[in-house]
Motif scaffolding. Structure first.
Motif, mmCIF file in Angstrom:
data_model
loop_
_atom_site.group_PDB
_atom_site.id
_atom_site.type_symbol
_atom_site.label_atom_id
_atom_site.label_comp_id
_atom_site.label_asym_id
_atom_site.label_seq_id
_atom_site.Cartn_x
_atom_site.Cartn_y
_atom_site.Cartn_z
ATOM 1 N N PRO A 5 22.660 -7.958 3.449
ATOM 2 C CA PRO A 5 21.885 -6.789 3.908
ATOM 3 C C PRO A 5 20.990 -6.238 2.790
ATOM 4 C CG PRO A 5 24.219 -6.554 4.453
ATOM 5 C CD PRO A 5 24.092 -7.758 3.579
ATOM 6 N N ILE A 6 19.721 -6.094 3.085
ATOM 7 C CA ILE A 6 18.744 -5.658 2.086
ATOM 8 C C ILE A 6 19.064 -4.264 1.545
ATOM 9 C CG2 ILE A 6 17.051 -4.687 3.690
ATOM 10 C CD1 ILE A 6 16.169 -6.845 0.676
ATOM 11 N N ASP A 7 19.588 -3.383 2.390
ATOM 12 C CA ASP A 7 19.941 -2.036 1.915
ATOM 13 C C ASP A 7 21.071 -2.086 0.883
ATOM 14 O OD1 ASP A 7 18.034 -0.898 3.524
ATOM 15 O OD2 ASP A 7 19.443 -0.389 5.123
ATOM 16 N N VAL A 8 22.018 -2.953 1.092
ATOM 17 C CA VAL A 8 23.131 -3.102 0.138
ATOM 18 C C VAL A 8 22.617 -3.677 -1.176
ATOM 19 C CG1 VAL A 8 25.350 -4.212 -0.294
ATOM 20 C CG2 VAL A 8 24.813 -3.336 1.985
ATOM 21 N N LEU A 9 21.732 -4.659 -1.073
ATOM 22 C CA LEU A 9 21.136 -5.237 -2.278
ATOM 23 C C LEU A 9 20.438 -4.154 -3.095
ATOM 24 C CD1 LEU A 9 20.159 -7.578 -4.073
ATOM 25 C CD2 LEU A 9 18.231 -7.809 -2.512
ATOM 26 N N TRP A 10 19.649 -3.319 -2.435
ATOM 27 C CA TRP A 10 18.942 -2.255 -3.156
ATOM 28 C C TRP A 10 19.898 -1.222 -3.735
ATOM 29 C CZ3 TRP A 10 14.607 -2.353 -5.463
ATOM 30 C CH2 TRP A 10 13.607 -3.206 -5.026
ATOM 31 N N GLN A 11 20.959 -0.919 -3.040
ATOM 32 C CA GLN A 11 21.952 0.012 -3.592
ATOM 33 C C GLN A 11 22.548 -0.548 -4.877
ATOM 34 O OE1 GLN A 11 24.734 0.591 -0.422
ATOM 35 N NE2 GLN A 11 23.395 1.985 0.700
ATOM 36 N N GLU A 12 22.850 -1.835 -4.883
ATOM 37 C CA GLU A 12 23.392 -2.468 -6.088
ATOM 38 C C GLU A 12 22.381 -2.444 -7.231
ATOM 39 O OE1 GLU A 12 26.115 -5.684 -3.620
ATOM 40 O OE2 GLU A 12 24.405 -6.376 -4.793
ATOM 41 N N VAL A 13 21.145 -2.788 -6.916
ATOM 42 C CA VAL A 13 20.098 -2.832 -7.943
ATOM 43 C C VAL A 13 19.847 -1.435 -8.515
ATOM 44 C CG1 VAL A 13 17.631 -3.239 -8.295
ATOM 45 C CG2 VAL A 13 19.012 -4.930 -7.073
ATOM 46 N N TYR A 15 21.896 1.128 -8.561
ATOM 47 C CA TYR A 15 23.081 1.537 -9.320
ATOM 48 C C TYR A 15 23.067 0.918 -10.713
ATOM 49 C CZ TYR A 15 28.052 2.368 -10.238
ATOM 50 O OH TYR A 15 29.237 2.767 -10.788
ATOM 51 N N LEU A 16 22.801 -0.381 -10.794
ATOM 52 C CA LEU A 16 22.792 -1.061 -12.083
ATOM 53 C C LEU A 16 21.598 -0.644 -12.934
ATOM 54 C CD1 LEU A 16 23.959 -4.602 -10.969
ATOM 55 C CD2 LEU A 16 25.277 -2.887 -12.220
ATOM 56 N N ALA A 17 20.451 -0.460 -12.328
ATOM 57 C CA ALA A 17 19.276 -0.023 -13.083
ATOM 58 C C ALA A 17 19.527 1.358 -13.680
ATOM 59 C CB ALA A 17 18.050 0.002 -12.175
ATOM 60 N N TYR A 18 20.154 2.232 -12.928
ATOM 61 C CA TYR A 18 20.448 3.583 -13.404
ATOM 62 C C TYR A 18 21.417 3.552 -14.588
ATOM 63 C CZ TYR A 18 22.146 8.384 -13.436
ATOM 64 O OH TYR A 18 22.500 9.646 -13.825
ATOM 65 N N HIS A 19 22.437 2.741 -14.486
ATOM 66 C CA HIS A 19 23.477 2.736 -15.515
ATOM 67 C C HIS A 19 23.190 1.784 -16.678
ATOM 68 C CE1 HIS A 19 26.308 5.441 -13.626
ATOM 69 N NE2 HIS A 19 26.046 4.850 -12.476
ATOM 70 N N LEU A 20 22.537 0.661 -16.423
ATOM 71 C CA LEU A 20 22.336 -0.332 -17.469
ATOM 72 C C LEU A 20 20.914 -0.342 -18.019
ATOM 73 C CD1 LEU A 20 24.303 -3.331 -15.881
ATOM 74 C CD2 LEU A 20 25.140 -1.591 -17.476
ATOM 75 N N HIS A 21 19.991 0.276 -17.296
ATOM 76 C CA HIS A 21 18.580 0.356 -17.726
ATOM 77 C C HIS A 21 17.966 -1.031 -17.847
ATOM 78 C CE1 HIS A 21 19.447 4.570 -18.520
ATOM 79 N NE2 HIS A 21 20.528 4.151 -19.155
ATOM 80 N N TRP A 22 18.340 -1.924 -16.951
ATOM 81 C CA TRP A 22 17.762 -3.264 -16.937
ATOM 82 C C TRP A 22 16.516 -3.269 -16.054
ATOM 83 C CZ3 TRP A 22 22.254 -7.271 -16.126
ATOM 84 C CH2 TRP A 22 23.137 -7.194 -17.204
ATOM 85 N N ASP A 23 15.633 -4.200 -16.311
ATOM 86 C CA ASP A 23 14.430 -4.351 -15.496
ATOM 87 C C ASP A 23 14.780 -4.836 -14.092
ATOM 88 O OD1 ASP A 23 12.505 -5.810 -18.206
ATOM 89 O OD2 ASP A 23 12.894 -3.721 -17.703
ATOM 90 N N LEU A 24 13.929 -4.480 -13.168
ATOM 91 C CA LEU A 24 14.122 -4.903 -11.776
ATOM 92 C C LEU A 24 14.195 -6.423 -11.667
ATOM 93 C CD1 LEU A 24 14.305 -4.205 -8.770
ATOM 94 C CD2 LEU A 24 11.799 -4.200 -8.726
ATOM 95 N N ASP A 25 13.305 -7.115 -12.353
ATOM 96 C CA ASP A 25 13.302 -8.582 -12.277
ATOM 97 C C ASP A 25 14.623 -9.169 -12.773
ATOM 98 O OD1 ASP A 25 10.784 -8.688 -11.187
ATOM 99 O OD2 ASP A 25 9.789 -8.965 -13.123
ATOM 100 N N ASP A 26 15.153 -8.611 -13.856
ATOM 101 C CA ASP A 26 16.429 -9.105 -14.385
ATOM 102 C C ASP A 26 17.551 -8.904 -13.369
ATOM 103 O OD1 ASP A 26 15.280 -9.881 -16.755
ATOM 104 O OD2 ASP A 26 15.738 -7.990 -17.765
ATOM 105 N N LEU A 27 17.562 -7.751 -12.723
ATOM 106 C CA LEU A 27 18.618 -7.462 -11.739
ATOM 107 C C LEU A 27 18.487 -8.346 -10.505
ATOM 108 C CD1 LEU A 27 18.631 -3.596 -12.099
ATOM 109 C CD2 LEU A 27 20.403 -5.178 -12.874
#
Length: 57
Positions: A5-13, A15-27
């Motif tokens: 599910p695309i919504d779940v994928l975005w929630q994961e991305v 969450y990780l971007a907020y906490h890890l400060h990784w780039d979108l492409d990396d995630l």
């Protein structure tokens, strides 16, 4: 073939971007299981940190 599910994928991305400060492409380049494992790991760290804060108060 079952799609993730695309919504779940975005929630994961998000969450990780907020906490890890990784780039979108990396995630987005992560394998699904790796991304899920990172989400679980960060959530466990957050839970442990909040538990320590609760014990101090």
């Amino acid at each position: 073939m079952k799609h993730y599910p695309i919504d779940v994928l975005w929630q994961e991305v998000i969450y990780l971007a907020y906490h890890l400060h990784w780039d979108l492409d990396d995630l987005l380049d992560l394998e699904h299981q790796d991304r899920v494992r990172l989400v679980q790991g960060v959530a466990a760290l957050n839970a442990r940190a909040w538990e320590e804060v609760r014990q101090l108060s």
